[in-house]
Design an enzyme around this catalytic site. Structure first.
Site, PDB file in Angstrom:
ATOM      1  N   ASP A  24       9.439   2.794  -1.404  1.00 44.65           N
ATOM      2  CA  ASP A  24       8.487   3.496  -0.544  1.00 44.65           C
ATOM      3  C   ASP A  24       8.860   3.186   0.911  1.00 44.65           C
ATOM      4  O   ASP A  24       8.505   2.146   1.453  1.00 44.65           O
ATOM      5  CB  ASP A  24       7.054   3.037  -0.852  1.00 44.65           C
ATOM      6  N   LYS A  44       5.603   9.513   7.992  1.00 41.32           N
ATOM      7  CA  LYS A  44       5.595   8.972   9.359  1.00 41.32           C
ATOM      8  C   LYS A  44       6.729   9.535  10.225  1.00 41.32           C
ATOM      9  O   LYS A  44       6.678  10.688  10.648  1.00 41.32           O
ATOM     10  CB  LYS A  44       5.606   7.440   9.297  1.00 41.32           C
ATOM     11  N   TYR A  98       0.865  -1.180   0.000  1.00 44.08           N
ATOM     12  CA  TYR A  98       0.000   0.000   0.000  1.00 44.08           C
ATOM     13  C   TYR A  98       0.896   1.223   0.000  1.00 44.08           C
ATOM     14  O   TYR A  98       1.880   1.285   0.755  1.00 44.08           O
ATOM     15  CB  TYR A  98      -0.899  -0.010   1.244  1.00 44.08           C
TER      16      TYR A  98
HETATM   17  P1  KE4 Z   1      -0.239   8.445   4.492  1.00 43.51           P
HETATM   18  O1  KE4 Z   1      -0.876   9.157   3.304  1.00 43.51           O
HETATM   19  O2  KE4 Z   1      -1.226   7.631   5.281  1.00 43.51           O
HETATM   20  O3  KE4 Z   1       0.606   9.397   5.353  1.00 43.51           O
HETATM   21  O4  KE4 Z   1       0.856   7.421   3.901  1.00 43.51           O
HETATM   22  C1  KE4 Z   1       0.444   6.461   2.970  1.00 43.51           C
HETATM   23  C2  KE4 Z   1       1.423   5.303   3.010  1.00 43.51           C
HETATM   24  C3  KE4 Z   1       2.382   5.208   2.023  1.00 43.51           C
HETATM   25  N1  KE4 Z   1       3.283   4.195   2.015  1.00 43.51           N
HETATM   26  C4  KE4 Z   1       3.290   3.267   3.008  1.00 43.51           C
HETATM   27  C5  KE4 Z   1       4.313   2.173   2.969  1.00 43.51           C
HETATM   28  C6  KE4 Z   1       2.343   3.335   4.060  1.00 43.51           C
HETATM   29  O5  KE4 Z   1       2.366   2.394   5.037  1.00 43.51           O
HETATM   30  C7  KE4 Z   1       1.391   4.366   4.068  1.00 43.51           C
HETATM   31  C8  KE4 Z   1       0.320   4.482   5.137  1.00 43.51           C
HETATM   32  N2  KE4 Z   1       0.299   3.456   6.100  1.00 43.51           N
HETATM   33  C9  KE4 Z   1      -0.971   3.201   6.755  1.00 43.51           C
HETATM   34  C10 KE4 Z   1      -0.757   2.053   7.736  1.00 43.51           C
HETATM   35  N3  KE4 Z   1      -0.543   0.846   7.092  1.00 43.51           N
HETATM   36  C11 KE4 Z   1      -1.513   4.418   7.416  1.00 43.51           C
HETATM   37  C12 KE4 Z   1      -2.621   4.141   8.409  1.00 43.51           C
HETATM   38  C13 KE4 Z   1      -3.946   4.540   7.860  1.00 43.51           C
HETATM   39  O6  KE4 Z   1      -4.185   4.377   6.653  1.00 43.51           O
HETATM   40  O7  KE4 Z   1      -4.754   5.009   8.686  1.00 43.51           O
END
Ligand code: KE4
Length: 432
Positions: free
Chosen positions: A241, A269, A146
């Site tokens: 990523d 993060k 993701y």
């Molecule tokens: P954000 O747009 O949520 O800041 O980042 C997206 C993203 C991009 N790449 C990786 C590897 C990620 O894990 C994420 C977001 N991770 C999720 C948890 N698996 C965020 C939690 C959520 O969606 O509420």
């Protein structure tokens, strides 16, 4: 005895009237684990408290950012003092280059970085940059990975290998996914086939070098090397990523751990220390395409926000100056993962686990879990029961079988022992 969640339930009822599903991100709704989503009112160190006053050992850490734990003094102080000078100017500030310098120092391939406000913005921009740089259209991602919710990456795998993707969400027109190939992770041959089928047409391959989003799944031996070789041969960009793994698996992230240099790294993060920050970076030859220097457009009102820069800088500076943290995190995480796994074994519960450093997942399947197909064999119901039982015993795990759990520098051996004891209780309840 079920622990009280009346206040959380009351708050959720109100929120559901005003916000879709009552949450601002779907996983928080506990849909895949059942029970009342908790409303958290405070965090400190490795603990969080909910609106009913229940205390938990926290293994989410805001989904990764809080590697120093909640309310780390250096971070809180930095945000407070920055706020005293203003919260946002929509103009450049000294803090942006300070954080940029620290980020770039961690990744040898990186000469320039652009900050945005989320991981999604980072990966969306990195894909656009790869297409601008290579003048190619197709992109490759992997099932179970993701990268945020940009249309081009909300894609399910097509019917056969190296077939074009199908929309993974309502509202994504299939035209938008016709340029995305979704391949199986840890399958070098699938990528070879894709490059054979679309020679000199693939702009980039984007991958979570250690996957967190199907649960924790590490790359197989030689897999990242193969991605690097195949992309180099075809002159496609390799995007790591590292939104989750950056500064998590070591100060230099997964690319340092596995010794592979991508062309572009996306981040989020931890680089925001709990405030909204994303970033993407690479060699100047690539990054100089980004506006206003080059023709690839990307912008953001709160990009480089002073409070977020302050929180990120305080976090990364602490990590840079205390790299022994990573050894401690690895040891502590190994202890809790092994302890829970042996509790499961003693209770006759079918479980396997994956761990890389301080990110890990217990899967309710015999395993091994090496890709989405094997992860999806996990018994989500069993995970839901485990999750709820752990909550009863004051341990807060990610509310989904397909997420990684995180340890922070604030976690203690006592937290580990409490977690293992809670697991023993949970498994006993499962057999009650
Ligand atoms: P954000 O747009 O949520 O800041 O980042 C997206 C993203 C991009 N790449 C990786 C590897 C990620 O894990 C994420 C977001 N991770 C999720 C948890 N698996 C965020 C939690 C959520 O969606 O509420």
């Amino acid at each position: 005895m079920a622990h009280k969640t009346d206040q959380s339930r009351r708050l959720h009822k109100r929120a559901e009237e005003l916000i879709p599903g009552g949450v601002n991100s779907p996983v928080r709704a506990f849909r895949s684990v059942g029970g009342d989503p908790l409303y958290i009112v405070r965090g400190e160190g490795s603990h969080i408290w909910d609106a009913d006053g229940n205390k938990y050992v926290d293994y989410i850490g805001s989904w990764g950012p809080l590697i120093l734990g909640h309310t780390a003094p250096a971070v809180v102080e930095a945000v407070i003092s920055a706020a005293r000078n203003g919260t946002s100017f929509g103009a450049s500030t000294p803090a942006e280059a300070d954080l940029a310098e620290l980020v770039i120092s961690a990744f040898p391939h990186m000469q320039k970085v652009r900050f945005v406000s989320s991981g999604t913005e980072a990966t969306m921009s990195a894909i656009r940059l790869a297409r601008a740089y290579t003048k190619r259209k197709y992109i490759v991602k992997f099932e179970g990975c993701y990268h945020g919710h940009t249309d081009a990456l909300l894609v399910k795998a097509g019917s056969g290998v190296a077939t074009l993707g199908i929309p993974g969400s309502a509202g994504v027109p299939e035209e938008f996914t016709q340029l995305t190939l979704a391949l199986p992770f840890n399958d070098t041959e699938a990528l070879e086939q894709a490059f054979k089928k679309f020679p000199n047409q693939i702009a980039c391959v984007i991958v979570e070098p250690v996957v967190g989003n199907m649960g924790c799944v590490p790359p197989g031996r030689g897999y990242l090397e193969a991605l690097r070789t195949l992309t180099k041969q075809d002159k496609a960009l390799l995007i790591f990523d590292e939104v989750m793994t950056g500064f998590r698996l070591g100060f230099g992230g997964a690319q340092e751990l596995y010794g592979i240099q991508p062309d572009v790294t996306t981040m989020g993060k931890i680089i925001g220390g709990g405030l909204p920050v994303g970033g993407y970076g690479g060699a100047s030859e690539i990054m100089d395409l980004v506006a206003p220097l080059g023709p690839m457009y990307q912008a953001g009102t709160l990009s480089g926000n002073p409070l977020a820069m302050a929180a990120g800088y305080a976090t990364l500076r602490y990590l840079r100056d205390h790299k022994d943290i990573y050894g401690k995190l690895d040891k502590l995480a190994a202890g809790v993962v092994a302890g829970v796994a042996s509790a499961a074994k003693d209770a006759g519960v079918t479980m396997c686990h994956n761990r890389v450093g301080s990110m890990f997942t217990w899967f309710f399947t015999p395993g091994p879990v090496t890709d989405w197909t094997s992860a999806a064999k996990s018994d989500s119901e069993a995970f839901g029961r485990f999750f709820r039982a752990m909550l009863e015993n004051g341990v807060y795990l990610p509310p989904s079988q397909f997420e990684a759990a995180f340890m922070s520098a604030a976690h203690t051996e006592q937290d580990v022992q409490q977690t293992i004891a809670a697991a023993k209780q949970a498994f006993a309840m499962a057999h009650a």
